[in-house]
Design an enzyme around this catalytic site. Structure first.
Site, mmCIF file in Angstrom:
data_model
loop_
_atom_site.group_PDB
_atom_site.id
_atom_site.type_symbol
_atom_site.label_atom_id
_atom_site.label_comp_id
_atom_site.label_asym_id
_atom_site.label_seq_id
_atom_site.Cartn_x
_atom_site.Cartn_y
_atom_site.Cartn_z
ATOM 1 N N ASP A 8 170.120 100.135 99.219
ATOM 2 C CA ASP A 8 169.969 98.880 99.947
ATOM 3 C C ASP A 8 168.518 98.432 99.811
ATOM 4 O O ASP A 8 167.606 99.207 100.106
ATOM 5 C CB ASP A 8 170.338 99.156 101.418
ATOM 6 C CG ASP A 8 170.141 97.942 102.311
ATOM 7 O OD1 ASP A 8 169.927 96.839 101.786
ATOM 8 O OD2 ASP A 8 170.193 98.123 103.542
ATOM 9 N N ASP A 103 172.122 92.717 97.524
ATOM 10 C CA ASP A 103 171.081 93.741 97.580
ATOM 11 C C ASP A 103 171.594 95.097 98.041
ATOM 12 O O ASP A 103 170.815 95.949 98.419
ATOM 13 C CB ASP A 103 169.944 93.280 98.493
ATOM 14 C CG ASP A 103 170.362 93.235 99.957
ATOM 15 O OD1 ASP A 103 171.449 92.708 100.241
ATOM 16 O OD2 ASP A 103 169.614 93.752 100.798
ATOM 17 N N GLU A 104 172.908 95.296 98.019
ATOM 18 C CA GLU A 104 173.467 96.581 98.439
ATOM 19 C C GLU A 104 174.563 97.001 97.483
ATOM 20 O O GLU A 104 175.421 96.196 97.139
ATOM 21 C CB GLU A 104 174.115 96.457 99.829
ATOM 22 C CG GLU A 104 173.152 96.577 100.968
ATOM 23 C CD GLU A 104 173.848 96.403 102.310
ATOM 24 O OE1 GLU A 104 174.811 97.142 102.584
ATOM 25 O OE2 GLU A 104 173.421 95.508 103.062
HETATM 26 MG MG MG Z 1 169.099 95.021 102.507
#
Ligand code: MG
Length: 404
Positions: A8, A103-104
């Site tokens: 993350d 973003d993960e």
């Molecule tokens: Mg994040």
């Protein structure tokens, strides 16, 4: 059990801004809007979090908490660009990636770990190469299941690394508050707390049949999660179901050709995204909004499923020709690719497209990743060149829609 790594990016939007502009490093950056505008902070940097600003804090409140803070509207094209580069780095570890969001991601590293020696070495190398190449810090969790990897990734931030192995699994889960389990929302959480259950460890003691009676299928899911098992495929949890792109116009547009160019451009972006996801769509939807806000939507099946804009566009064009029948300007258009199907790449030798065509698409994607969107232009969208500025990652549309 397997071996999974959940990664993350820390404070994604704010960190990209700090990565792009070194002068913002170490300063409280808040992405979401300008000071005193209406609205909320979408992403505070860690410096801003330290001074009390959270995601969702109103801009007004944030301005009072941090009068000297840096307030930014945000550049969603840049975030997508960084997200693409993030995924490029992840793909160098393994192709087995579940994309959770920009973003993960969750990686199956059972095979890859041999090349690196240990999960710890793999995680540290990944973290440092993302830091060196993108100047973004990440937090990582490693565990024997996807759900454990995810929960572990939240334990230490920023730049955290938490590894849970089979031996430490029981102790690790025992202390996890139930609200950290996927599937435990506010309602489920309240009912469980009324039953005296506060932690995953306590939840794991409750007979599954009992949870099923109260919560249905979700009861079985959270029972598995409480033991640190994925149970029913984890993919279902926040899996990407559709890819949409839409944009509004500064002025209403009536010219059919220009409108179709916009549809093509949005479809092109959405299709490229599908190809990166290794998915094909069995349904395409369009929508457009007239100047008086009447919104029209159309749906068409795609058979065979496709991720190729040249194959999908005739459907879009047909629907639009049929549905656009008022003599009124249009203020917004959008395209959605839905009903997504996974596929194995060698399986695509099936008749839907010649080998040459697929190589062309692959080449197009690769060239654009390397040299930017405008390194290769398709005829359809050249019509947009007069209307829009070119950004690093494509045309700068007025309101880029980036929903998954
Ligand atoms: Mg994040």
């Amino acid at each position: 059990m397997g071996l999974f790594l959940y990664i993350d990016i820390d404070a994604f939007f704010a960190s990209v801004e700090q990565s792009l502009n070194r002068r913002l490093q170490g300063r409280p950056v808040m992405v979401g809007g300008l000071k005193h505008e209406r609205g909320v902070v979408a992403c505070p940097s860690y410096e801003a979090r330290a001074r009390g600003v959270r995601t969702g804090t109103t801009l007004h409140e944030a301005a009072q908490l941090i009068p000297d803070g840096v307030f930014l509207k945000g550049d969603y094209h840049q975030y997508q660009h960084y997200s693409d580069r993030f995924y490029d780095i992840l793909s160098s570890v393994t192709p087995d990636i579940d994309r959770v969001s920009q973003d993960e991601a969750c990686l199956d590293i059972a095979g890859a770990v041999r090349r690196f020696g240990s999960p710890r070495t793999l995680a540290l190398e990944l973290q440092s190469s993302i830091y060196e190449r993108l100047a973004l810090s990440t937090s990582i969790g490693v565990g024997p299941s996807r759900v454990v990897a995810k929960i572990a990734s939240e334990c230490r931030k920023p730049m955290g690394l938490t590894i849970v192995d089979n031996d430490s699994l029981r102790d690790f889960m025992a202390a996890i508050p139930i609200k950290r389990l996927p599937g435990v929302g506010s309602v489920t959480g309240r009912i469980l707390r009324e039953m005296g259950i506060e932690t995953a460890g306590q939840l794991a003691q409750v007979p599954e049949t009992y949870l099923k009676r109260i919560f249905g299928i979700n009861g079985l899911k959270i029972a598995a999660y409480s033991r640190g098992e994925d149970g029913i495929p984890f993919r279902d949890y926040r899996a990407i179901r559709t890819v949409s792109r839409e944009t509004g116009f500064a002025e209403d547009i009536t010219d059919k050709k220009i409108l179709l160019s916009h549809f093509y451009y949005l479809l092109e972006r959405a299709s490229a995204k599908l190809r990166r996801l290794n998915r094909k769509a069995a349904t395409v939807r369009i929508k457009f909004r007239y100047a008086d806000f009447e919104t029209i939507e159309g749906t068409s099946p795609l058979s065979p499923p496709s991720h190729d804009e040249t194959a999908i566009f005739p459907r879009v064009e047909m629907m639009f020709e049929r549905l656009f029948c008022r003599r009124l300007g249009i203020r917004l258009v959008g395209v959605t690719l839905a009903n997504l199907k996974g596929y194995a790449d060698n399986e695509t030798l099936i008749k839907d497209r010649s080998e040459r065509g697929r190589n062309l698409l692959r080449g197009l994607d690769a060239a654009r990743r390397k040299s930017g969107f405008f390194s290769l232009m398709t005829g359809r969208t050249l019509a947009l060149a007069e209307r829009y500025q070119r950004g690093d990652t494509g045309y700068v549309l007025r309101t880029p829609g980036l929903s998954q």
